[in-house]
Design an enzyme around this catalytic site. Structure first.
Site, PDB file in Angstrom:
ATOM      1  N   HIS A 344       0.831  -1.204   0.000  1.00 40.17           N
ATOM      2  CA  HIS A 344       0.000   0.000   0.000  1.00 40.17           C
ATOM      3  C   HIS A 344       0.867   1.256   0.000  1.00 40.17           C
ATOM      4  CE1 HIS A 344      -3.039   2.928   1.277  1.00 40.17           C
ATOM      5  NE2 HIS A 344      -2.205   3.284   2.250  1.00 40.17           N
ATOM      6  N   HIS A 349       1.257   5.425  -2.075  1.00 40.72           N
ATOM      7  CA  HIS A 349       1.711   6.745  -1.639  1.00 40.72           C
ATOM      8  C   HIS A 349       2.973   7.248  -2.336  1.00 40.72           C
ATOM      9  CE1 HIS A 349      -1.150   7.459   1.592  1.00 40.72           C
ATOM     10  NE2 HIS A 349      -1.012   6.205   1.973  1.00 40.72           N
ATOM     11  N   GLU A 389      -6.059   9.259   0.758  1.00 34.46           N
ATOM     12  CA  GLU A 389      -6.289   7.812   0.697  1.00 34.46           C
ATOM     13  C   GLU A 389      -7.319   7.411  -0.365  1.00 34.46           C
ATOM     14  OE1 GLU A 389      -4.697   5.448   1.969  1.00 34.46           O
ATOM     15  OE2 GLU A 389      -3.605   6.285   3.681  1.00 34.46           O
ATOM     16  N   SER A 408      -3.665   1.271  -4.630  1.00 36.77           N
ATOM     17  CA  SER A 408      -2.983   0.058  -4.183  1.00 36.77           C
ATOM     18  C   SER A 408      -3.962  -1.095  -3.982  1.00 36.77           C
ATOM     19  CB  SER A 408      -2.224   0.330  -2.870  1.00 36.77           C
ATOM     20  OG  SER A 408      -3.119   0.730  -1.848  1.00 36.77           O
TER      21      SER A 408
END
Length: 513
Positions: A344, A349, A389, A408
């Site tokens: 993730h 990110h 997010e 992700s």
């Protein structure tokens, strides 16, 4: 809540597993918003406990007010004198000063500064500011003694008496203001204040019954717990199973990026593959990705053992530091993880933190969180959830993803761009209060016109809504936070800006000729 040791009330106590279970923290899919709400609730409970305990300790004399509870409880080094200030209001003249100084000396206090001025209240002859160095317990007794004298003098209407005694923190700053790191090295403290999530807390966790996986998670977490600022990020020797899990997610995401990801993500994706070891064969090392990000935006990665508290995680962003886990999700569920893992972090990110505009937005969110109230932290966390997010944006008439949770997780990525969820225009007032879904895919997503548009709306929102009485900025040269609450601090910023504006004007002038 567990009983608190009355002699050591630690306001920065980490929330360990037993504490989380005892206090009913739900062992489910975890998020920054959950952490913020849970932390806020626990702090309110602890806050009341500290007040009641300190007032109990002082019940034989005059009770402490709420501010003073925070000042006199749990000094970092109880055997080291504290630097404190008292403000005393004298009724008639300054004749009481020798007695006040003598009383202070009787409690082994040393007066370092004494200042008087005419009283501003009716019936008050002089206001006295007295700075002193004194140990913790004698300070408490000194306050009792001075206030008892004030009370007796008042009842007997004696001259030259003390009308009131007020304890101030050093430099007249409120100790109740939430602590935040002032220098990047202080992130070492943030890294160890964890609300940890372990697969053995939830029977539905894919790794719940896998003892080997749980042992592996602990092994990697222990590496992060010992990490200190300035050290190279330890390299993890990922096993065949972990690399295969990474590869399964990488391949599927690589297929969807051209049609689902925003242009900022797509632009960095190809460069990441060329320059920092991104490929389907193995999990990239954090140090390699961190070096790549630093060259592009100044952001770096720092290993984390698990989920930090919301306040500490957001504070790290203010320093352009992203706290990053190193463990891999369970191999039985490669396309879903109940909490952030290295897949993730790196696939979601890292690419956008390598984009200058997105990196600036993330840092501004972190800076806004410094010194914020618990309620504001909850709103910042919700904002982070629905933007960084799970955010969407418009691009050439289509909707694309810019949230790491979407980029992700190919299942939710496809869901977010389908006709099933409700899509709302991004507005900080609405977004920061939106209930969210933490059990399954989101029911609601927010669309920003552009990342720059979201950034500008966030700036205006914080200007009008943030309650702290000062502004902060990050100085990249000293890697420290400057609190702009004095003329001297603002003068330093003005000189820096003047130099930059002069260079800008010179550059513009040269372009004209």
């Amino acid at each position: 809540m567990k009983p608190t040791d009355s002699k050591k009330i630690n306001t920065r106590k980490p929330l360990n597993n037993d504490y989380i279970i005892d206090n009913g923290y739900p062992a489910r899919r975890r998020s920054l918003v959950d952490d913020a709400k849970f932390e806020s609730t626990i702090k309110k409970q602890q806050h009341q406990t500290w007040i009641e305990e300190a007032q109990r300790l002082s019940q034989e004399g005059s009770p402490l007010n709420e501010e003073e509870v925070f000042l006199v409880q749990s000094p970092t080094e109880p055997e080291t004198p504290q630097q404190v200030a008292l403000v005393l209001q004298l009724i008639e003249g300054i004749g009481a000063l020798p007695r006040i100084i003598k009383t202070t000396e009787n409690f082994s206090g040393t007066v370092t500064h004494l200042e008087t001025r005419p009283g501003t209240r009716k019936g008050i002859s002089f206001d006295v500011l007295m700075r002193l160095e004194i140990l913790h317990e004698p300070l408490l007794n000194l306050l009792k003694s001075l206030r008892q004298g004030s009370s007796i003098a008042s009842s007997l209407r004696q001259g030259s008496s003390i009308a009131s005694v007020t304890l101030l923190s050093d430099h007249n700053a409120s100790i109740k203001e939430p602590w935040f790191p002032k220098h990047i090295i202080e992130l070492d403290q943030c890294n160890h204040l964890m609300t940890k999530y372990e697969p053995d807390l939830d029977m539905d966790h894919p790794g719940f019954s896998d003892k080997v996986y749980r042992a592996r998670r602990k092994e990697i977490a222990d590496i992060a717990f010992t990490y200190k600022h300035g050290e190279p990020i330890p390299r993890i020797q990922y096993c065949k199973e972990e690399n295969e899990t990474w590869g399964a997610v990488y391949r599927e995401l690589n297929r969807l990026i051209p049609t689902h990801a925003c242009k900022q993500y797509r632009q960095v994706w190809d460069i990441l593959n060329r320059e920092s070891g991104f490929c389907e064969d193995y999990v990239p090392q954090l140090q390699d990705v961190s070096d790549f990000m630093k060259r592009r935006t100044g952001f770096t990665l720092r290993p984390a053992a698990g989920l930090l508290t919301a306040r500490d995680f957001l504070a790290s962003l203010a320093f352009r530091v992203f706290q990053c886990t190193q463990y891999v999700r369970h191999h039985s569920s490669p396309h879903h993880s109940p909490e952030p893992d290295v897949i993730h972090e790196l696939l979601g990110h890292a690419p956008l933190l390598s984009n200058p505009v997105f990196a600036q937005f993330s840092q501004e969110l972190g800076l806004a969180s410094l010194g914020a109230t618990d309620e504001e932290i909850e709103r910042f966390s919700t904002m982070y959830w629905f933007t960084v997010e799970f955010g969407l944006c418009r691009e050439d008439g289509e909707i694309r993803a810019w949230g790491a949770g979407l980029l992700s997780s190919f299942g939710e990525l496809q869901h977010s761009l389908s006709d099933r969820p409700q899509l709302k225009a991004f507005d900080p007032d609405t977004t920061s209060l939106q209930p969210y879904q933490d059990q399954d895919y989101q029911d609601v997503y927010f669309i920003a016109e552009t990342i720059e548009d979201a950034q500008e709306k966030f700036r205006r929102w914080t200007t009008s809504k943030l309650s702290r009485p000062y502004e902060v900025r990050y100085d990249p040269l000293s890697q420290s936070i400057q609190v702009l609450n004095s003329v001297n601090n603002m003068d330093s910023l003005a000189r820096t800006l003047h130099s930059d504006i002069a260079k800008l004007n010179t550059a513009i002038a040269k372009l004209k000729y």
